[in-house]
Design an enzyme around this catalytic site. Structure first.
Site, PDB file in Angstrom:
ATOM      1  N   ASP A 197       0.694  -0.731  -0.470  1.00  0.00           N
ATOM      2  CA  ASP A 197      -0.536  -0.259  -0.369  1.00  0.00           C
ATOM      3  C   ASP A 197       0.873   1.085  -0.470  1.00  0.00           C
ATOM      4  O   ASP A 197       1.984   1.217   0.277  1.00  0.00           O
ATOM      5  CB  ASP A 197      -1.278  -0.298   0.935  1.00  0.00           C
ATOM      6  CG  ASP A 197      -1.952   0.547   1.351  1.00  0.00           C
ATOM      7  OD1 ASP A 197      -2.375   1.493  -0.148  1.00  0.00           O
ATOM      8  OD2 ASP A 197      -2.898   1.434   2.500  1.00  0.00           O
TER       9      ASP A 197
ATOM     10  N   HIS B 144       2.745   3.393  -9.038  1.00  0.00           N
ATOM     11  CA  HIS B 144       1.872   1.684  -9.520  1.00  0.00           C
ATOM     12  C   HIS B 144       3.189   0.692 -10.111  1.00  0.00           C
ATOM     13  O   HIS B 144       4.059  -0.056  -9.691  1.00  0.00           O
ATOM     14  CB  HIS B 144       1.008   1.442  -9.692  1.00  0.00           C
ATOM     15  CG  HIS B 144      -0.617   1.772  -9.577  1.00  0.00           C
ATOM     16  ND1 HIS B 144      -0.804   1.619  -8.241  1.00  0.00           N
ATOM     17  CD2 HIS B 144      -1.619   2.567  -9.527  1.00  0.00           C
ATOM     18  CE1 HIS B 144      -1.910   2.282  -7.870  1.00  0.00           C
ATOM     19  NE2 HIS B 144      -1.923   2.699  -8.747  1.00  0.00           N
TER      20      HIS B 144
ATOM     21  N   LEU C 201      10.100 -21.424  -4.411  1.00  0.00           N
ATOM     22  CA  LEU C 201       9.570 -19.738  -3.860  1.00  0.00           C
ATOM     23  C   LEU C 201       7.762 -20.010  -4.617  1.00  0.00           C
ATOM     24  O   LEU C 201       7.249 -19.871  -5.801  1.00  0.00           O
ATOM     25  CB  LEU C 201       9.671 -18.305  -4.102  1.00  0.00           C
ATOM     26  CG  LEU C 201       8.673 -17.085  -3.636  1.00  0.00           C
ATOM     27  CD1 LEU C 201       8.637 -17.191  -2.191  1.00  0.00           C
ATOM     28  CD2 LEU C 201       9.045 -16.122  -3.973  1.00  0.00           C
TER      29      LEU C 201
HETATM   30  C1  IPE Z   1      -5.206  -2.802  -0.650  1.00  0.00           C
HETATM   31  O1  IPE Z   1      -5.429  -1.188  -0.315  1.00  0.00           O
HETATM   32  C2  IPE Z   1      -5.242  -3.463  -1.949  1.00  0.00           C
HETATM   33  C3  IPE Z   1      -3.965  -3.683  -1.970  1.00  0.00           C
HETATM   34  C4  IPE Z   1      -3.355  -3.150  -1.571  1.00  0.00           C
HETATM   35  C5  IPE Z   1      -4.355  -4.325  -3.946  1.00  0.00           C
HETATM   36  P1  IPE Z   1      -6.580   0.092  -0.116  1.00  0.00           P
HETATM   37  O2  IPE Z   1      -6.169   1.449  -0.777  1.00  0.00           O
HETATM   38  O3  IPE Z   1      -6.801  -0.414  -1.838  1.00  0.00           O
HETATM   39  O4  IPE Z   1      -7.393  -0.262   0.714  1.00  0.00           O
HETATM   40  P2  IPE Z   1      -7.535   0.476   1.634  1.00  0.00           P
HETATM   41  O5  IPE Z   1      -9.120   1.039   0.458  1.00  0.00           O
HETATM   42  O6  IPE Z   1      -6.716   1.673   1.896  1.00  0.00           O
HETATM   43  O7  IPE Z   1      -8.810   0.036   2.770  1.00  0.00           O
HETATM   44  C1  IPE Z   2      -1.489   0.304  -3.293  1.00  0.00           C
HETATM   45  O1  IPE Z   2      -1.249   1.458  -3.230  1.00  0.00           O
HETATM   46  C2  IPE Z   2      -1.316   0.155  -4.202  1.00  0.00           C
HETATM   47  C3  IPE Z   2      -2.678  -0.833  -5.076  1.00  0.00           C
HETATM   48  C4  IPE Z   2      -4.579  -0.521  -3.902  1.00  0.00           C
HETATM   49  C5  IPE Z   2      -3.320  -1.110  -6.810  1.00  0.00           C
HETATM   50  P1  IPE Z   2      -2.408   2.768  -3.218  1.00  0.00           P
HETATM   51  O2  IPE Z   2      -3.148   2.849  -5.110  1.00  0.00           O
HETATM   52  O3  IPE Z   2      -3.327   2.474  -3.010  1.00  0.00           O
HETATM   53  O4  IPE Z   2      -1.535   3.719  -2.836  1.00  0.00           O
HETATM   54  P2  IPE Z   2      -1.860   4.807  -1.644  1.00  0.00           P
HETATM   55  O5  IPE Z   2      -3.270   4.509  -0.547  1.00  0.00           O
HETATM   56  O6  IPE Z   2      -3.001   5.659  -2.905  1.00  0.00           O
HETATM   57  O7  IPE Z   2      -0.965   5.538  -1.325  1.00  0.00           O
HETATM   58 MG    MG Z   3      -3.983   2.172  -0.678  1.00  0.00          MG
END
Ligand code: IPE
Ligand code: IPE
Ligand code: MG
Length: 237
Positions: free
Chosen positions: A15, A32, A126
Site C-alpha cells: 500500500d 504503481h 518459492l
Molecule cells: C488494499 O489497499 C489493496 C491492495 C493493496 C491491492 P487499498 O488501498 O485498496 O485499501 P484501503 O482502501 O485503503 O482500505
Molecule cells: C496500493 O497503493 C496499490 C493498489 C491498491 C493497487 P494505493 O494505490 O492504494 O496507494 P495509496 O493508498 O493511494 O497511497
Molecule cells: Mg491504498
C-alpha cells in the site's frame, strides 16, 4: 537478520503507491510502476532466504471502484508484469498461484494469469501467490458455495464441513497459514485480505510507502517477526 525464526508464509499488502506518486508530484500510474520495481527485489530476496510462501495483494475486488484511468493503468501494468517477468520467475523455479476471481478479469489479463500458473505449476521454489481481483469475503462465500453444492450432490454430509474442509476450498489450499502480515504506508487494516488465513498471523505495519519498501525494511519486518512470542492461545510454562 536472524534466519532461524523465519516465517514460512509472508503476506504483504503493498500500500502507498498513490501517496508516493503525490509526494513526488507524479501521476498515480507512475506510483504503481515504481511499486512493481520494489516488488522485484522483495520476491528475489524471499526466494533467496528460503521463505516458503509469499502472498502479495495486488488488486482487490474493491479496487474496481477507482477511476477508469487508474484501473486501466493497473491492468496494463499487470499484463506487462506477467509478460516481462515470467521467464526470470520460471528460471528461479518460482511457482505462481493467482488468488482471486480470474473470470472477472479482462480477457488478455485472464489469459496471462492462467498461462503463468500453468507454466510454473511444477516449480519447486518459492510459492508466489498474487492476489488479483481478490476479496477474502468473496473467497469465503465461494468456499461455502462449493461445499453446499457437494452436500446437495450427496458427496459430503454437513458434519464433514470441518475447518480443514473449508480451508481446502480456499484459493490458498495446501499452503501454511500466514505467519507474518506486512502492510506498508502506515495503514493498520486488512482491507479484505486473507481474513481466514491470518487467524494467528503476526502483524507489522511499517510507515514507509510501498515503492520505498526496500530490503532493509523487509529485513526489519522479518526481525520483528523473529522477536514475537507466538502462543496460539496456549501458555508457555
Ligand atoms: C488494499 O489497499 C489493496 C491492495 C493493496 C491491492 P487499498 O488501498 O485498496 O485499501 P484501503 O482502501 O485503503 O482500505
Ligand atoms: C496500493 O497503493 C496499490 C493498489 C491498491 C493497487 P494505493 O494505490 O492504494 O496507494 P495509496 O493508498 O493511494 O497511497
Ligand atoms: Mg491504498
Amino acid at each position: 537478520m536472524n534466519t532461524s525464526a523465519l516465517p514460512r508464509h509472508v503476506a504483504i499488502i503493498m500500500d502507498g503507491n498513490g501517496r508516493w506518486a503525490k509526494k513526488n508530484a507524479l501521476r498515480v500510474a507512475l506510483g504503481h510502476r515504481k511499486g512493481v520495481e520494489a516488488l522485484r527485489a522483495i520476491i528475489r530476496e524471499s526466494s533467496d532466504i528460503g521463505i516458503e510462501a509469499l502472498s502479495l495483494y495486488a488488486f482487490s475486488t474493491e479496487n474496481w471502484r477507482r477511476s477508469p484511468e487508474e484501473v486501466e493503468a493497473l491492468m496494463g501494468l499487470l499484463l506487462e508484469y506477467f509478460t516481462n517477468e515470467i521467464d526470470e520467475l520460471d528460471e528461479n523455479r518460482v511457482c505462481i498461484r493467482i488468488l482471486g476471481d480470474k473470470d472477472g478479469m479482462p480477457e488478455k489479463q485472464r489469459e496471462a494469469l492462467i498461462k503463468a500458473e500453468e507454466r510454473t505449476k511444477n516449480n519447486t521454489g518459492l510459492k508466489l501467490n498474487i492476489a488479483i481481483n481478490y476479496g477474502s469475503r468473496a473467497e469465503l462465500a465461494r468456499a461455502a458455495r462449493i461445499l453446499a453444492e457437494k452436500a446437495v450432490r450427496g458427496e459430503i454430509r454437513p458434519g464433514d464441513i470441518t475447518e480443514q474442509a473449508l480451508a481446502d476450498e480456499l484459493y490458498t489450499k495446501g499452503l501454511p497459514d500466514v505467519d507474518l502480515l506486512i502492510r506498508t504506508s502506515g495503514e493498520m487494516r486488512l482491507s479484505n485480505f486473507l481474513l481466514y488465513q491470518c487467524a494467528y498471523a503476526e502483524f507489522v505495519f511499517p510507515t514507509v510507502l510501498w515503492p520505498d519498501f526496500d530490503l532493509a525494511a523487509y529485513h526489519e519486518a522479518l526481525d520483528a517477526f523473529g522477536s514475537r512470542d507466538r502462543r496460539f492461545g496456549g501458555r508457555k510454562t
